[in-house]
Design an enzyme around this catalytic site. Structure first.
Site, PDB file in Angstrom:
ATOM      1  N   GLU A  22      -3.642   8.141   7.654  1.00 31.70           N
ATOM      2  CA  GLU A  22      -4.685   7.279   7.081  1.00 31.70           C
ATOM      3  C   GLU A  22      -5.004   6.118   8.030  1.00 31.70           C
ATOM      4  O   GLU A  22      -6.170   5.760   8.233  1.00 31.70           O
ATOM      5  CB  GLU A  22      -4.227   6.748   5.723  1.00 31.70           C
ATOM      6  CG  GLU A  22      -5.279   5.938   4.983  1.00 31.70           C
ATOM      7  CD  GLU A  22      -4.802   5.434   3.632  1.00 31.70           C
ATOM      8  OE1 GLU A  22      -5.592   4.735   2.955  1.00 31.70           O
ATOM      9  OE2 GLU A  22      -3.651   5.727   3.248  1.00 31.70           O
TER      10      GLU A  22
ATOM     11  N   HIS B 236       0.830  -1.205   0.000  1.00 30.66           N
ATOM     12  CA  HIS B 236       0.000   0.000   0.000  1.00 30.66           C
ATOM     13  C   HIS B 236       0.867   1.259   0.000  1.00 30.66           C
ATOM     14  O   HIS B 236       0.546   2.247  -0.677  1.00 30.66           O
ATOM     15  CB  HIS B 236      -0.921  -0.011   1.221  1.00 30.66           C
ATOM     16  CG  HIS B 236      -1.692   1.258   1.406  1.00 30.66           C
ATOM     17  ND1 HIS B 236      -1.336   2.211   2.341  1.00 30.66           N
ATOM     18  CD2 HIS B 236      -2.785   1.746   0.767  1.00 30.66           C
ATOM     19  CE1 HIS B 236      -2.185   3.221   2.271  1.00 30.66           C
ATOM     20  NE2 HIS B 236      -3.063   2.968   1.324  1.00 30.66           N
TER      21      HIS B 236
ATOM     22  N   GLU C 280       2.113   1.966  -3.403  1.00 31.22           N
ATOM     23  CA  GLU C 280       1.040   2.572  -4.207  1.00 31.22           C
ATOM     24  C   GLU C 280       1.073   4.089  -4.062  1.00 31.22           C
ATOM     25  O   GLU C 280       0.943   4.825  -5.044  1.00 31.22           O
ATOM     26  CB  GLU C 280      -0.307   2.005  -3.768  1.00 31.22           C
ATOM     27  CG  GLU C 280      -1.506   2.673  -4.405  1.00 31.22           C
ATOM     28  CD  GLU C 280      -2.707   2.720  -3.470  1.00 31.22           C
ATOM     29  OE1 GLU C 280      -3.338   3.786  -3.358  1.00 31.22           O
ATOM     30  OE2 GLU C 280      -3.019   1.672  -2.856  1.00 31.22           O
ATOM     31  N   HIS C 281       1.248   4.568  -2.832  1.00 29.98           N
ATOM     32  CA  HIS C 281       1.342   6.018  -2.605  1.00 29.98           C
ATOM     33  C   HIS C 281       2.589   6.600  -3.266  1.00 29.98           C
ATOM     34  O   HIS C 281       2.533   7.649  -3.921  1.00 29.98           O
ATOM     35  CB  HIS C 281       1.389   6.303  -1.102  1.00 29.98           C
ATOM     36  CG  HIS C 281       0.057   6.316  -0.433  1.00 29.98           C
ATOM     37  ND1 HIS C 281      -0.480   7.442   0.159  1.00 29.98           N
ATOM     38  CD2 HIS C 281      -0.860   5.341  -0.265  1.00 29.98           C
ATOM     39  CE1 HIS C 281      -1.658   7.146   0.674  1.00 29.98           C
ATOM     40  NE2 HIS C 281      -1.922   5.869   0.425  1.00 29.98           N
TER      41      HIS C 281
END
Length: 418
Positions: A126, A46, A49-50
Site C-alpha cells: 500500500e 493504520h 486498523e488492518h
C-alpha cells in the site's frame, strides 16, 4: 434527534434515529491516529486498523468478511491523523449482528503472528502504491513541509522500516494505551430501537484499559519547501498556509473562502488556471481542520515547464482576494452550495454516522441543522476578507513531486507579504 449516552466507564454512545430508512450505519471511533505516534512507531495506528480484520478468538478473517456478505451489508475502516473508525452499514434487522462482530474485533482480535507478517507485506505494498501515485504523495510532503517533525507531519501509513519492526506485543501495548473508554465513541444513525443502545452498553460499558499519557504539543507552522524528484509526466505542486482548528468561530468563513477559491468547478482557481488558460487538468483547494490547528492547501498538477506560471497565477488570485475581497454574488453562491452539500449529505445514514463521530471526538458537541445554517448565513464579505488577510501571508509552505530537481526561481515561500 441526536442523543448522547455516557457509560459508567466514560465511553460515549451518540445516536440519531431516522425512522424513514431501512438501514443502520454503525461506527466505533477511537481517538488515535498518526498525531499520537512517535517516529519509532509511526504507522502503527493504520496497521492496527488492518489487523483488527485479521481474526478474533472466535472468527477468522474470512468469517468476518463472509458474515457481512451474508447479510448484504458492508464493513470497512479508515485511519486519519487524529482518529480511527471501524464502521458497518447494514439493513436495520441485522444491526445487532453487525455490532456483535465489530465489538468482537475491538475486544478479541488475536493479532496472529502469521497474519501479522502477511499484513505487513500488504501495507508495505500500500505504501509503495501510494508513493507511485504522485498526486497523493505530494499531500504527505506538504504536511511535512508545514509541520516538520511534529507528528501532524507524519505519514498515516508509516514507513517500511518501522512496519518491519512491529511485533505483536507492540500492537497489544498500543491498544491498551489508546483504545480506552475515554478515547472511544460508538455512533449509530438510521432505523433502530432502544434495544440496540442496550446491546452497545452491554458490550462496551464495563471494560477498562490502562491508557497512556497522550499530551501532544500544538504544532508550529514551519513553512518549509520540499521537492521530490520523480520521472513523472506532470509536476504536482502544493501550496499551504496555516488554517483554523475545528470548531473555530470563523470556520464557516474559511469554508466559504475555500469554496470560492478552489472548492468547485466555478471557483476562481479552476476557472482561471484550467478553463481560461488550460494550464492544468486538476486544480483545487481544501482545508484540513484538526483539534488544535488547521492547514489550507492548494493543489495543481501541471507540465513541469508551467509550474512557475501556475504559481504566479495562484498567488495573484490569493492576493486579489486579500486586497479586493469577494463579491456579494460569490458569497451568496457559496452559501447555497454549502447548504446544498450539507443537506444532501444528511440523506445518507453513513454521512450522519460519520458526522456524529467526528463532532463527538473533536468538538464534544453537536449543532443542529438550523444552527449550522444560521452560522453559514452570518458569514459576510467582510468576514471572508478578514480570514483571507489572516491566512494568506508569508511565509507559506511548498511541496512538489516532479521531474524537476529544483523549484523555479519565482516559486518561493516569501512571495506574499504581510
Amino acid at each position: 434527534m441526536i442523543q448522547r449516552h455516557i457509560c459508567e466507564n466514560g465511553l460515549r454512545i451518540v445516536t440519531e434515529k431516522i425512522p424513514s430508512v431501512r438501514s443502520v450505519a454503525l461506527g466505533v471511533w477511537v481517538r488515535t491516529g498518526s498525531k499520537f505516534e512517535s517516529e519509532g512507531n509511526n504507522g502503527i495506528s493504520h496497521f492496527l486498523e488492518h489487523m483488527f480484520f485479521k481474526g478474533t478468538k472466535t472468527r477468522s478473517a474470512k468469517e468476518i468478511a463472509e458474515s457481512f456478505d451474508e447479510i448484504g451489508g458492508n464493513v470497512n475502516a479508515f485511519t486519519s491523523k487524529e482518529y480511527t473508525c471501524y464502521y458497518a452499514r447494514i439493513l436495520d434487522q441485522h444491526a445487532v449482528m453487525a455490532l456483535d462482530i465489530l465489538s468482537d474485533m475491538y475486544f478479541h482480535s488475536v493479532f496472529d503472528e502469521e497474519e501479522l507478517e502477511k499484513e505487513k507485506n500488504v501495507v508495505i505494498e500500500e505504501i509503495g502504491m501510494y508513493e507511485d501515485t504522485p498526486d497523493d504523495l505530494v499531500h504527505d510532503l506538504i504536511a511535512k513541509a508545514s509541520y516538520s517533525d511534529h507528528p501532524l507531519g507524519y505519514s498515516i501509513l508509516g514507513t517500511e522500516e518501522v512496519l518491519r519492526g512491529l511485533a505483536k506485543q507492540d500492537l497489544l501495548s498500543y491498544t491498551d494505551g489508546h483504545y480506552t473508554p475515554a478515547n472511544t465513541v460508538v455512533t449509530v444513525a438510521g432505523n433502530f430501537d432502544d434495544q440496540l443502545i442496550e446491546e452497545i452498553k452491554k458490550r462496551f460499558s464495563l471494560y477498562r484499559r490502562p491508557g497512556v499519557s497522550r499530551h501532544v504539543e500544538s504544532p508550529r507552522f514551519t513553512s518549509k519547501s520540499i521537492i521530490q524528484s520523480k520521472a513523472t509526466e506532470q509536476a504536482h505542486l502544493c501550496i499551504a498556509f496555516p488554517g483554523l482548528p475545528v470548531g473555530h468561530d470563523d470556520i464557516y468563513s474559511l469554508i466559504l473562502l475555500n469554496n470560492l477559491l478552489g472548492g468547485s468547478m466555478s471557483s476562481r482557481l479552476f476557472q482561471e488556471i484550467r478553463e481560461e488558460r488550460g494550464l492544468a487538468y486538476s486544480v483545487y483547494s481544501y482545508h484540513s481542520a484538526y483539534s488544535d490547528t488547521g492547514m489550507f492547501t492548494i493543489y495543481t498538477g501541471t507540465a513541469p515547464e508551467q509550474v512557475g506560471q501556475v504559481f504566479e497565477i495562484t498567488t495573484s488570485i490569493l492576493d486579489d482576494v486579500r486586497q479586493n475581497g469577494i463579491s456579494d454574488k460569490e458569497l451568496n453562491k457559496g452559501k447555497e452550495q454549502l447548504k446544498g452539500s450539507l443537506m444532501l449529505s444528511l440523506e445518507s445514514t453513513s454521512s450522519r454516522m460519520s458526522r456524529l463521530g467526528k463532532n463527538e471526538l473533536l468538538l464534544e458537541r453537536h449543532l443542529s441543522l438550523d444552527e449550522i445554517i444560521a452560522k453559514i448565513d452570518r458569514v459576510s464579505t467582510d468576514s471572508i476578507s478578514a480570514i483571507a488577510n489572516r491566512l494568506f501571508r508569508s511565509p507559506l509552505a511548498l511541496a512538489m513531486v516532479s521531474p524537476l530537481e529544483h523549484f523555479p526561481n519565482n516559486v518561493r515561500s516569501d512571495v506574499l507579504v504581510s
